[in-house]
Design a protein around this motif. Structure first.
Motif, PDB file in Angstrom:
ATOM      1  N   SER A 108      31.576 -17.117 -18.998  1.00  0.00           N
ATOM      2  CA  SER A 108      32.803 -16.398 -18.656  1.00  0.00           C
ATOM      3  C   SER A 108      32.622 -14.919 -18.931  1.00  0.00           C
ATOM      4  CB  SER A 108      34.004 -16.921 -19.472  1.00  0.00           C
ATOM      5  OG  SER A 108      33.923 -16.500 -20.822  1.00  0.00           O
ATOM      6  N   GLY A 109      33.437 -14.097 -18.273  1.00  0.00           N
ATOM      7  CA  GLY A 109      33.416 -12.671 -18.542  1.00  0.00           C
ATOM      8  C   GLY A 109      33.880 -12.357 -19.948  1.00  0.00           C
ATOM      9  N   PHE A 110      34.824 -13.126 -20.445  1.00  0.00           N
ATOM     10  CA  PHE A 110      35.338 -12.923 -21.802  1.00  0.00           C
ATOM     11  C   PHE A 110      34.209 -13.074 -22.819  1.00  0.00           C
ATOM     12  CE2 PHE A 110      37.971 -13.159 -25.479  1.00  0.00           C
ATOM     13  CZ  PHE A 110      39.242 -12.720 -25.135  1.00  0.00           C
ATOM     14  N   SER A 111      33.428 -14.148 -22.682  1.00  0.00           N
ATOM     15  CA  SER A 111      32.335 -14.378 -23.632  1.00  0.00           C
ATOM     16  C   SER A 111      31.237 -13.335 -23.478  1.00  0.00           C
ATOM     17  CB  SER A 111      31.768 -15.785 -23.478  1.00  0.00           C
ATOM     18  OG  SER A 111      31.201 -15.972 -22.198  1.00  0.00           O
ATOM     19  N   ALA A 112      30.979 -12.873 -22.245  1.00  0.00           N
ATOM     20  CA  ALA A 112      29.967 -11.842 -22.040  1.00  0.00           C
ATOM     21  C   ALA A 112      30.357 -10.547 -22.742  1.00  0.00           C
ATOM     22  CB  ALA A 112      29.763 -11.596 -20.548  1.00  0.00           C
ATOM     23  N   SER A 136      39.433  -8.690 -23.754  1.00  0.00           N
ATOM     24  CA  SER A 136      38.168  -9.183 -24.312  1.00  0.00           C
ATOM     25  C   SER A 136      37.361  -8.060 -24.938  1.00  0.00           C
ATOM     26  CB  SER A 136      37.347  -9.882 -23.229  1.00  0.00           C
ATOM     27  OG  SER A 136      37.078  -9.007 -22.151  1.00  0.00           O
ATOM     28  N   LEU A 137      37.387  -6.891 -24.323  1.00  0.00           N
ATOM     29  CA  LEU A 137      36.654  -5.745 -24.845  1.00  0.00           C
ATOM     30  C   LEU A 137      37.337  -5.140 -26.064  1.00  0.00           C
ATOM     31  CD1 LEU A 137      35.784  -4.082 -21.426  1.00  0.00           C
ATOM     32  CD2 LEU A 137      34.122  -5.040 -23.041  1.00  0.00           C
ATOM     33  N   LEU A 138      38.650  -4.966 -25.970  1.00  0.00           N
ATOM     34  CA  LEU A 138      39.374  -4.344 -27.080  1.00  0.00           C
ATOM     35  C   LEU A 138      39.372  -5.243 -28.311  1.00  0.00           C
ATOM     36  CD1 LEU A 138      42.379  -2.762 -25.138  1.00  0.00           C
ATOM     37  CD2 LEU A 138      40.341  -1.610 -26.020  1.00  0.00           C
ATOM     38  N   GLU A 139      39.556  -6.538 -28.114  1.00  0.00           N
ATOM     39  CA  GLU A 139      39.522  -7.461 -29.243  1.00  0.00           C
ATOM     40  C   GLU A 139      38.148  -7.472 -29.887  1.00  0.00           C
ATOM     41  OE1 GLU A 139      41.215 -11.816 -29.765  1.00  0.00           O
ATOM     42  OE2 GLU A 139      39.230 -11.865 -28.814  1.00  0.00           O
ATOM     43  N   ALA A 140      37.108  -7.513 -29.063  1.00  0.00           N
ATOM     44  CA  ALA A 140      35.748  -7.510 -29.603  1.00  0.00           C
ATOM     45  C   ALA A 140      35.483  -6.224 -30.386  1.00  0.00           C
ATOM     46  CB  ALA A 140      34.729  -7.664 -28.481  1.00  0.00           C
ATOM     47  N   THR A 252      19.090 -12.234 -25.883  1.00  0.00           N
ATOM     48  CA  THR A 252      18.554 -13.589 -25.888  1.00  0.00           C
ATOM     49  C   THR A 252      18.291 -14.069 -27.312  1.00  0.00           C
ATOM     50  OG1 THR A 252      17.539 -13.319 -23.710  1.00  0.00           O
ATOM     51  CG2 THR A 252      16.635 -15.047 -25.115  1.00  0.00           C
ATOM     52  N   GLN A 253      17.869 -13.151 -28.176  1.00  0.00           N
ATOM     53  CA  GLN A 253      17.589 -13.511 -29.564  1.00  0.00           C
ATOM     54  C   GLN A 253      18.856 -13.628 -30.419  1.00  0.00           C
ATOM     55  OE1 GLN A 253      14.498 -14.324 -30.671  1.00  0.00           O
ATOM     56  NE2 GLN A 253      13.853 -14.006 -28.553  1.00  0.00           N
ATOM     57  N   PHE A 254      19.827 -12.730 -30.196  1.00  0.00           N
ATOM     58  CA  PHE A 254      20.893 -12.574 -31.193  1.00  0.00           C
ATOM     59  C   PHE A 254      22.317 -12.784 -30.687  1.00  0.00           C
ATOM     60  CE2 PHE A 254      17.356  -9.756 -32.555  1.00  0.00           C
ATOM     61  CZ  PHE A 254      17.037 -10.405 -33.744  1.00  0.00           C
ATOM     62  N   ALA A 255      22.532 -12.884 -29.375  1.00  0.00           N
ATOM     63  CA  ALA A 255      23.906 -13.039 -28.857  1.00  0.00           C
ATOM     64  C   ALA A 255      24.350 -14.489 -29.018  1.00  0.00           C
ATOM     65  CB  ALA A 255      23.968 -12.620 -27.388  1.00  0.00           C
ATOM     66  N   ARG A 256      25.219 -14.754 -29.977  1.00  0.00           N
ATOM     67  CA  ARG A 256      25.610 -16.122 -30.310  1.00  0.00           C
ATOM     68  C   ARG A 256      26.296 -16.837 -29.151  1.00  0.00           C
ATOM     69  NH1 ARG A 256      25.717 -17.575 -35.790  1.00  0.00           N
ATOM     70  NH2 ARG A 256      24.850 -15.970 -37.143  1.00  0.00           N
ATOM     71  N   HIS A 257      27.084 -16.087 -28.370  1.00  0.00           N
ATOM     72  CA  HIS A 257      27.752 -16.714 -27.229  1.00  0.00           C
ATOM     73  C   HIS A 257      26.736 -17.254 -26.215  1.00  0.00           C
ATOM     74  CE1 HIS A 257      30.889 -14.191 -28.950  1.00  0.00           C
ATOM     75  NE2 HIS A 257      31.789 -14.832 -28.231  1.00  0.00           N
ATOM     76  N   HIS A 258      25.564 -16.648 -26.200  1.00  0.00           N
ATOM     77  CA  HIS A 258      24.497 -17.073 -25.282  1.00  0.00           C
ATOM     78  C   HIS A 258      23.628 -18.154 -25.918  1.00  0.00           C
ATOM     79  CE1 HIS A 258      21.499 -16.727 -22.096  1.00  0.00           C
ATOM     80  NE2 HIS A 258      20.559 -16.538 -23.008  1.00  0.00           N
TER      81      HIS A 258
END
Length: 381
Positions: A108-112, A136-140, A252-258
């Motif tokens: 999803s765009g939110f998770s990205a 999604s951006l402001l909350e992050a 790829t190494q560190f993005a938990r959503h991925h």
């Protein structure tokens, strides 16, 4: 009653008292030109399927072919066994089309957006965001360890005042509630060479620029990071972060959503690859969308509530939240489905009808809508 129960009841009562309660409505055909609810048909002006791909038979066939080739689900996260040739082909096509070395896929765009900011930013970093960026951006940004500052909407001078070396500047290419464009060329110039620019082009990709390459292509810039989502012009769902190879490897190494999410189904990736090709090759969809947008603008010039935008997102400003809901109900009585957008999604006093035009519409649809909006505009004078 527990404290949690009390908190929930209090919040729900307050939202209802304010007239801002949200409700889920079950519809049939919400991804197409017409939708139905309770056996009544409506012309749909509330989805983001700008190019009319969500119900396109060619794209449906591609997804069916993907199901036959790859099965139903991915079965695992990308780093286990969830990444296959369908995902690889999609990434390669996106990179070739949009001019980046890597494309990192998300569901999803939110998770990205959240993955990007949570992964890149550290405690002493500075994050600068347009004040009207997506939730999604402001909350992050708020939840990230970085210091976040918001600059005035599309206010490049304010951005310059806040800028420091090594900042990350984030803006949308097209703003989803106002339908306006970010001044990307000026923002890009302001951030170079000591800061990074990330652009969320959810509502620009596929619609703007040569071959639908988006708002950055139209502005003649290449940001450091580009977020594209597949739930609008692509007619499907999911998202990708476009970036350099080092940034892609870092995610790829560190993005938990991925790392810890099940990969999108390969059949979906296969269909998205087809959608990407259709977007590039079928210019007639963008041409038709532009023609219908111009026709809408011509019909409503000088009507109270009308606001010009250079995109397919056409806010019709009502102001009061209750009045916006009433106007949406009046349009439904005429067979027109237009969503009322109220605070907190938009600022207090900025409630509106959010009209979205798509290539699936025709001129008669636009005429029916604008005639009713003219009546609403006269009533508000």
């Amino acid at each position: 009653m527990s404290a949690l129960n009390q908190r929930i009841d209090r919040a729900l009562s307050q939202r209802q008292h304010q007239g801002l309660e949200r409700k889920i409505g079950c519809v049939e055909g919400g991804n197409s030109r017409q939708l139905s609810q309770a056996n009544r048909e409506y012309i749909n002006f509330s989805n983001n399927d700008y190019l009319g791909l969500a119900s396109d038979k060619q794209l449906t066939q591609a997804w069916q072919q993907g199901l036959e080739r790859f099965g139903n689900g991915s079965g695992a996260s990308p780093l286990v066994t969830g990444f296959c040739t369908a995902h690889q082909a999609l990434e390669e096509t996106l990179c070739q089309w949009l001019g980046f070395e890597r494309a990192v896929l998300f569901c999803s765009g939110f998770s990205a957006n959240q993955a990007l900011l949570f992964t890149l930013l550290e405690k002493h970093d500075l994050l600068l965001q347009d004040k009207l960026n997506h939730a999604s951006l402001l909350e992050a940004g708020v939840l990230s360890p970085a210091t976040m500052r918001r600059f005035g909407h599309n206010d490049v001078e304010h951005l310059k005042q806040l800028l420091k070396p090594n900042a990350l500047v984030v803006t949308e290419g097209v703003f989803s509630m106002d339908g306006d464009l970010a001044p990307l060329a000026d923002i890009s110039l302001a951030t170079q060479p000591h800061s990074w620019l990330a652009v969320d082009d959810a509502h620009g990709i596929g619609v703007l620029g040569k071959e639908g390459a988006g708002s950055c292509a139209q502005a003649g810039i290449k940001p450091d990071i580009l977020i594209v989502t597949f739930g609008k012009a692509f007619g499907l769902s999911g998202a990708a972060i476009m970036c350099s190879k080092p940034v892609g490897d870092f995610l790829t190494q560190f993005a938990r959503h991925h790392v810890y999410s099940t990969a999108m189904p390969p059949a979906q990736a296969y269909a998205l690859h087809t959608a990407a090709l259709m977007i590039q090759q079928q210019d007639w969809r963008r041409e038709k969308l532009l023609e219908l947008s111009h026709y809408y603008d011509q019909q409503l010039a000088n009507v109270a509530g009308y606001r010009y935008t250079p995109t397919a997102i056409k806010p019709f400003i009502i102001g009061d939240a209750d009045s916006a809901v009433q106007c949406a109900a009046k349009l439904k009585q005429k067979g027109l489905w237009v969503s009322a957008i109220r605070p907190p999604t938009v600022a207090k006093g900025g409630a509106r009808l959010r009209v979205t035009i798509t290539a699936a519409h025709n001129q008669q649809d636009i005429l029916l809508l604008t005639e009713q909006l003219k009546r609403i505009g006269k009533e508000s004078d």
